[in-house]
Design a protein around this motif. Structure first.
Motif, PDB file in Angstrom:
ATOM      1  N   LEU A  16       0.831  -1.212   0.000  1.00 26.01           N
ATOM      2  CA  LEU A  16       0.000   0.000   0.000  1.00 26.01           C
ATOM      3  C   LEU A  16       0.860   1.254   0.000  1.00 26.01           C
ATOM      4  N   VAL A  17       1.885   1.285   0.840  1.00 24.98           N
ATOM      5  CA  VAL A  17       2.770   2.457   0.882  1.00 24.98           C
ATOM      6  C   VAL A  17       3.388   2.694  -0.494  1.00 24.98           C
ATOM      7  N   LYS A  18       3.810   1.631  -1.155  1.00 31.33           N
ATOM      8  CA  LYS A  18       4.380   1.762  -2.503  1.00 31.33           C
ATOM      9  C   LYS A  18       3.387   2.424  -3.451  1.00 31.33           C
ATOM     10  N   ARG A  19       2.134   1.972  -3.410  1.00 32.00           N
ATOM     11  CA  ARG A  19       1.113   2.539  -4.299  1.00 32.00           C
ATOM     12  C   ARG A  19       0.809   3.998  -3.959  1.00 32.00           C
ATOM     13  N   LEU A  20       0.733   4.288  -2.684  1.00 32.41           N
ATOM     14  CA  LEU A  20       0.425   5.657  -2.273  1.00 32.41           C
ATOM     15  C   LEU A  20       1.521   6.621  -2.717  1.00 32.41           C
ATOM     16  N   VAL A  21       2.762   6.229  -2.516  1.00 32.44           N
ATOM     17  CA  VAL A  21       3.888   7.084  -2.919  1.00 32.44           C
ATOM     18  C   VAL A  21       3.894   7.252  -4.436  1.00 32.44           C
ATOM     19  N   ALA A  22       3.655   6.144  -5.168  1.00 25.47           N
ATOM     20  CA  ALA A  22       3.631   6.214  -6.626  1.00 25.47           C
ATOM     21  C   ALA A  22       2.511   7.117  -7.128  1.00 25.47           C
ATOM     22  N   ALA A  23       1.410   7.175  -6.363  1.00 20.17           N
ATOM     23  CA  ALA A  23       0.280   8.019  -6.758  1.00 20.17           C
ATOM     24  C   ALA A  23       0.472   9.479  -6.351  1.00 20.17           C
ATOM     25  N   GLY A  24       1.589   9.787  -5.724  1.00 15.92           N
ATOM     26  CA  GLY A  24       1.897  11.177  -5.383  1.00 15.92           C
ATOM     27  C   GLY A  24       1.452  11.611  -4.004  1.00 15.92           C
ATOM     28  N   HIS A  25       1.004  10.665  -3.176  1.00 11.89           N
ATOM     29  CA  HIS A  25       0.582  11.024  -1.822  1.00 11.89           C
ATOM     30  C   HIS A  25       1.788  11.154  -0.893  1.00 11.89           C
ATOM     31  N   GLN A  26       1.625  11.956   0.148  1.00 12.68           N
ATOM     32  CA  GLN A  26       2.658  12.164   1.164  1.00 12.68           C
ATOM     33  C   GLN A  26       2.363  11.193   2.297  1.00 12.68           C
ATOM     34  N   VAL A  27       3.229  10.200   2.501  1.00  9.02           N
ATOM     35  CA  VAL A  27       2.919   9.088   3.388  1.00  9.02           C
ATOM     36  C   VAL A  27       3.788   9.110   4.640  1.00  9.02           C
ATOM     37  N   THR A  28       3.137   8.932   5.789  1.00 13.56           N
ATOM     38  CA  THR A  28       3.837   8.667   7.041  1.00 13.56           C
ATOM     39  C   THR A  28       3.482   7.250   7.466  1.00 13.56           C
ATOM     40  N   GLY A  29       4.499   6.443   7.732  1.00 11.53           N
ATOM     41  CA  GLY A  29       4.270   5.059   8.130  1.00 11.53           C
ATOM     42  C   GLY A  29       4.547   4.865   9.605  1.00 11.53           C
ATOM     43  N   LEU A  30       3.601   4.244  10.312  1.00  8.27           N
ATOM     44  CA  LEU A  30       3.756   3.972  11.739  1.00  8.27           C
ATOM     45  C   LEU A  30       4.415   2.619  11.948  1.00  8.27           C
ATOM     46  N   THR A  31       5.402   2.578  12.819  1.00  8.49           N
ATOM     47  CA  THR A  31       6.023   1.325  13.234  1.00  8.49           C
ATOM     48  C   THR A  31       6.340   1.395  14.718  1.00  8.49           C
ATOM     49  N   ARG A  32       6.334   0.245  15.373  1.00  9.99           N
ATOM     50  CA  ARG A  32       6.711   0.211  16.791  1.00  9.99           C
ATOM     51  C   ARG A  32       8.221   0.186  16.968  1.00  9.99           C
ATOM     52  N   SER A  33       8.934  -0.209  15.902  1.00 13.19           N
ATOM     53  CA  SER A  33      10.361  -0.485  16.019  1.00 13.19           C
ATOM     54  C   SER A  33      11.209   0.472  15.188  1.00 13.19           C
ATOM     55  N   GLU A  34      12.199   1.062  15.840  1.00 14.07           N
ATOM     56  CA  GLU A  34      13.136   1.936  15.137  1.00 14.07           C
ATOM     57  C   GLU A  34      13.878   1.179  14.040  1.00 14.07           C
ATOM     58  N   SER A  35      14.016  -0.138  14.202  1.00 11.01           N
ATOM     59  CA  SER A  35      14.738  -0.938  13.210  1.00 11.01           C
ATOM     60  C   SER A  35      14.025  -0.999  11.863  1.00 11.01           C
ATOM     61  N   LYS A  36      12.730  -0.656  11.841  1.00 12.59           N
ATOM     62  CA  LYS A  36      11.980  -0.673  10.578  1.00 12.59           C
ATOM     63  C   LYS A  36      12.096   0.648   9.808  1.00 12.59           C
ATOM     64  N   ARG A  37      12.791   1.622  10.390  1.00 12.60           N
ATOM     65  CA  ARG A  37      12.927   2.921   9.734  1.00 12.60           C
ATOM     66  C   ARG A  37      13.532   2.807   8.329  1.00 12.60           C
ATOM     67  N   PRO A  38      14.650   2.072   8.146  1.00 15.62           N
ATOM     68  CA  PRO A  38      15.230   1.999   6.798  1.00 15.62           C
ATOM     69  C   PRO A  38      14.261   1.448   5.750  1.00 15.62           C
ATOM     70  N   LEU A  39      13.454   0.469   6.132  1.00 16.29           N
ATOM     71  CA  LEU A  39      12.488  -0.090   5.190  1.00 16.29           C
ATOM     72  C   LEU A  39      11.506   0.980   4.732  1.00 16.29           C
ATOM     73  N   LEU A  40      10.911   1.694   5.678  1.00 11.96           N
ATOM     74  CA  LEU A  40       9.916   2.706   5.320  1.00 11.96           C
ATOM     75  C   LEU A  40      10.533   3.847   4.519  1.00 11.96           C
ATOM     76  N   GLU A  41      11.726   4.251   4.905  1.00 13.78           N
ATOM     77  CA  GLU A  41      12.378   5.328   4.164  1.00 13.78           C
ATOM     78  C   GLU A  41      12.715   4.894   2.747  1.00 13.78           C
ATOM     79  N   SER A  42      13.071   3.612   2.558  1.00 18.17           N
ATOM     80  CA  SER A  42      13.356   3.119   1.208  1.00 18.17           C
ATOM     81  C   SER A  42      12.114   3.116   0.331  1.00 18.17           C
ATOM     82  N   LEU A  43      10.923   3.070   0.957  1.00 17.42           N
ATOM     83  CA  LEU A  43       9.663   3.102   0.209  1.00 17.42           C
ATOM     84  C   LEU A  43       9.213   4.531  -0.090  1.00 17.42           C
ATOM     85  N   GLY A  44       9.915   5.503   0.481  1.00 15.55           N
ATOM     86  CA  GLY A  44       9.563   6.905   0.246  1.00 15.55           C
ATOM     87  C   GLY A  44       8.645   7.490   1.291  1.00 15.55           C
TER      88      GLY A  44
END
Length: 321
Positions: A16-44
């Motif tokens: 979903l994040v991939k689609r939202l970013v591709a569609a031009g939306h500004q996305v904030t992703g919630l995670t409980r773990s700081e270790s997931k930050r690189p994944l979300l940032e790589s998705l935009g």
């Protein structure tokens, strides 16, 4: 739009994040773990770190994100999918307590809309006949076992929490009742691939239980359509076009992988070993997607399990190449 995705690193969240970013939306992703930050940032996506059960921190990150839309995809299922009743307890809590916290935080942060993930299991375990279930079908009030009842009840609490916020005018709340999600990247599918290849996924009884499936990419595209075009206070079934018996689904699954044909296990034996599997896989849940097609302008890219499962074979060939 500014969109906040709770559950952004999950099986549903990533596509979903991939689609939202591709569609031009500004996305904030919630995670409980700081270790997931690189994944979300790589998705935009911008990253928000918080636990949904910590209402104060959750409210802070939502106010900072200032989203127009919040998407609730929070689950806590094992990586290979639920195999027993205890595997559902974490998700049940997310759908009750977590949903309440998320609705409160979204409303306080000034969000306009909230789209929440439910599941077709709210239709219950006592359905009969072959007519596909629509959103107007009566929902389950009883289940054959207490631990199944708690799962159904959690889904109903999630839906009522979101829809009551819509009725009160606090949010444009809407609910998506997803079918059973499959596809590469969905933990339950990845686990099933391994079990089918090793012939550890038996056919239960005559395999006449009926499920309604949805490919993970189609679930993401339907969610995007609901964000952009769904009506407040509405529920939409998100399933493909063809409910299928477990016999046909599992047999085709094995064929796609070039695996041996699944062996048959008597239902009485499965009830002794895994009551959860016996009740779940013998359930009848043919579900209609007509409303989502009509109101969201959505069409599944994989209209049946046959097209969807073919992607597993193509993925395997790509990895070998």
């Amino acid at each position: 739009m500014r969109i906040f995705v709770a559950g952004a690193t999950g099986a549903m969240g990533v596509p979903l994040v991939k689609r939202l970013v591709a569609a031009g939306h500004q996305v904030t992703g919630l995670t409980r773990s700081e270790s997931k930050r690189p994944l979300l940032e790589s998705l935009g996506a911008t990253v928000a770190v918080a636990d949904v059960f910590e209402a104060g921190r959750l409210g802070t990150v939502l106010r900072e994100a200032r989203p127009e839309v919040v998407v609730h995809l929070l689950t806590a299922l094992p990586k290979t999918g639920p195999m027993r009743a205890a595997d559902l307890e974490g998700t049940n809590r997310l759908r009750t307590e977590g949903t309440k916290n998320l609705v409160e935080a979204a409303s306080s942060a000034g969000a306009r809309r909230l789209v929440a993930e439910s599941i077709v299991l709210v239709y219950g375990y006592d359905n009969s006949g072959s007519a596909p279930l629509t959103e107007e079908h009566p929902l389950a009030r009883t289940a054959p076992r207490p631990w199944l009842q708690s799962t159904v009840d959690a889904g109903l609490v999630l839906e009522e929490t979101v829809l009551s916020a819509a009725r009160a005018g606090r949010l444009e709340g809407l609910v998506l009742r997803y079918g059973f999600i499959y596809g590469a990247g969905a933990g339950s599918t990845d686990g099933m691939v391994d079990r089918v290849k090793k012939r550890r996924m038996p056919l239960l009884g005559d395999g006449s239980g009926v499920w309604s499936w949805i490919h993970i990419d189609d679930a993401a595209s339907a969610t995007l359509a609901a964000i952009e075009r769904g009506r407040s206070g509405e529920i939409y079934n998100v399933v493909d076009d063809e409910p299928v018996t477990w016999r046909d689904y599992l047999t085709h699954f094995a064929q796609v992988l070039g695996a041996p044909r699944p062996f048959q296990a008597p239902l009485w034996l499965v009830r002794l070993v895994s009551p959860y599997a016996a009740l779940s896989l013998s359930n009848l849940l043919p579900v209609s997607n007509a409303k989502a097609r009509r109101e969201l302008g959505w069409r599944p890219e994989y209209p049946t399990y046959r097209e969807g499962l073919a992607t597993l074979a193509s993925g395997a060939r790509a990895r070998k190449g």
